[in-house]
Design an enzyme around this catalytic site. Structure first.
Site, mmCIF file in Angstrom:
data_model
loop_
_atom_site.group_PDB
_atom_site.id
_atom_site.type_symbol
_atom_site.label_atom_id
_atom_site.label_comp_id
_atom_site.label_asym_id
_atom_site.label_seq_id
_atom_site.Cartn_x
_atom_site.Cartn_y
_atom_site.Cartn_z
ATOM 1 N N SER A 60 46.551 41.414 42.894
ATOM 2 C CA SER A 60 47.798 42.174 42.831
ATOM 3 C C SER A 60 49.039 41.294 42.845
ATOM 4 C CB SER A 60 47.853 43.166 43.996
ATOM 5 O OG SER A 60 47.773 42.484 45.248
ATOM 6 N N TYR A 66 44.476 44.118 36.706
ATOM 7 C CA TYR A 66 45.380 45.256 36.548
ATOM 8 C C TYR A 66 46.051 45.242 35.178
ATOM 9 C CZ TYR A 66 44.605 45.104 41.554
ATOM 10 O OH TYR A 66 44.006 45.061 42.787
ATOM 11 N N GLU A 81 28.866 29.107 49.724
ATOM 12 C CA GLU A 81 28.921 30.562 49.908
ATOM 13 C C GLU A 81 28.241 31.280 48.740
ATOM 14 O OE1 GLU A 81 29.973 32.628 52.179
ATOM 15 O OE2 GLU A 81 31.417 31.599 53.471
ATOM 16 N N ARG A 100 47.420 45.577 49.478
ATOM 17 C CA ARG A 100 47.416 46.198 50.804
ATOM 18 C C ARG A 100 48.456 47.304 50.894
ATOM 19 N NH1 ARG A 100 46.533 40.347 53.874
ATOM 20 N NH2 ARG A 100 44.329 40.144 53.250
ATOM 21 N N LYS A 157 37.963 35.033 44.064
ATOM 22 C CA LYS A 157 39.189 35.800 44.260
ATOM 23 C C LYS A 157 40.109 35.008 45.178
ATOM 24 C CE LYS A 157 40.813 40.317 45.945
ATOM 25 N NZ LYS A 157 40.446 41.583 46.607
ATOM 26 N N LYS A 206 43.241 37.456 58.290
ATOM 27 C CA LYS A 206 41.810 37.483 57.969
ATOM 28 C C LYS A 206 41.219 36.085 57.819
ATOM 29 C CE LYS A 206 42.205 42.047 55.848
ATOM 30 N NZ LYS A 206 41.754 42.968 54.778
ATOM 31 N N LYS A 236 35.931 34.438 48.372
ATOM 32 C CA LYS A 236 37.169 35.193 48.560
ATOM 33 C C LYS A 236 38.022 34.445 49.574
ATOM 34 C CE LYS A 236 39.033 39.717 49.856
ATOM 35 N NZ LYS A 236 38.709 41.094 50.272
#
Length: 329
Positions: A280, A319, A239, A206, A254, A223, A196
């Site tokens: 998104s 979506y 990872e 968000r 992602k 982040k 991610k």
């Protein structure tokens, strides 16, 4: 060899193109993200995500039944938590009567065979908008993983089939797996957000959950200390392999389109299903361009989804799922 070999022979009509097509999109490819809010008879359009909505539990039930009728068999749940229930430790996340726990039960009661995945992270519950506990300007890793493990057990108790930690804390998959095993939830799966990235494409999400990091003193403004650097490629393999070793059943990349090289790298390196989250910002960009008349919405949507699957995705969280299924059906 020309003209003995003419590649265009296999492109000259729709029948032959369909016959030799390498990549197909089906309803079975999709994981449908759903946003849940408190209240009754609530269906709120998300301003930055046109034609996508937050649902109260009563309307969530109807939405899930509609998805099932369309052939969509898996959902990923997110909750918008009222500000008065947010704190620095995600206390509300562990409430057995919390919104997430009730949402899981709502879906399972409405459609028992629907596969329910749940978001496991603190940002919807955090007063600081971070995926972990904040202290002295840092995101605490080990303390956060303990809370995430409790969240996962709570979701399993409510009926979740698969928990999906999206936080990017080190070692959290092993902590979750051990907690689930200790509580007897040996069949509860883990879909890890293994690669991610600290992407700029998450803005509309968000907005949907009111979960952006807050800009105050002694709180990281973004982040980047726990999500991956978009410039890194080899790190994604590291990872992902670590998450599998710790007990992840499915791994995720992602965002989607800007990271298809990562999807292919991971697909070639591992032997578990690979999920991709078409996020998104990717959704919002196409909606905006189509509204302006600059792009053909449906054609570009299907091209993007095909590219994600062609790159190696076994599962696509998108979506666009409903729109795509209406077209391909």
């Amino acid at each position: 060899m020309f003209p003995l070999i003419r590649n265009r022979r296999l492109r000259q009509n729709e029948a032959i193109r369909r016959l030799v097509r390498e990549t197909y999109i089906t309803p079975n490819d999709f994981l449908v993200p759903l946003f849940v809010v408190e209240g009754k008879n609530v269906k709120e359009e998300i301003t930055s995500m046109p034609n996508y909505y937050r649902f109260s539990l009563d309307l969530l039930e109807k939405e899930v039944k509609d998805l099932w009728q369309m052939g969509l068999c898996a959902v990923l749940l997110f909750v918008k938590v009222p500000d008065n229930l947010k704190d620095n430790k995600g206390t509300e996340a562990l409430n057995p009567k919390g919104l997430m726990q009730r949402a899981i039960k709502t879906v399972k009661n409405a459609c028992p065979d629907m596969l329910v995945m749940t978001d496991v992270a603190l940002d919807p519950y955090s007063c600081y908008g971070h995926d972990g506990i904040v202290a002295e300007g840092k995101i605490l890793n080990d303390e956060t993983t303990e809370v995430l493990a409790e969240m996962s057990v709570s979701h399993a108790q409510a009926g979740a089939d698969i928990v999906a930690p999206s936080d990017m804390m080190d070692g959290r998959i092993l902590t979750l797996r051990e907690a689930l095993e200790d509580e007897g939830y040996t069949d509860t799966g883990i879909m890890s957000y293994s690669a991610k990235y600290a992407s700029a494409f998450y803005g509309p999400f968000r907005d949907a959950l009111d979960s952006a990091p807050v800009a105050i003193k002694d709180v990281p403004k973004d982040k980047q200390t726990y999500q991956m650097d978009p410039a890194n490629r080899r790190e994604a393999i590291k990872e992902t392999e670590m998450d599998i070793d710790e007990g992840a059943d499915i791994v995720m990349v992602k965002p989607g389109l800007c990271y298809l090289d990562i999807v292919r790298d991971i697909k070639d390196a591992v032997e578990v299903p690979v999920a991709v989250y078409q996020v998104s910002g990717e959704y919002a960009m196409l909606k905006a361009a189509a509204e302006k008349g600059w792009l053909n919405h449906d054609a570009v949507m299907l091209e993007q989804l095909t590219a994600i699957k062609r790159a190696g995705a076994d599962i696509i969280a998108s979506y666009f799922a409903k729109d795509a299924v209406k077209l391909i059906s």
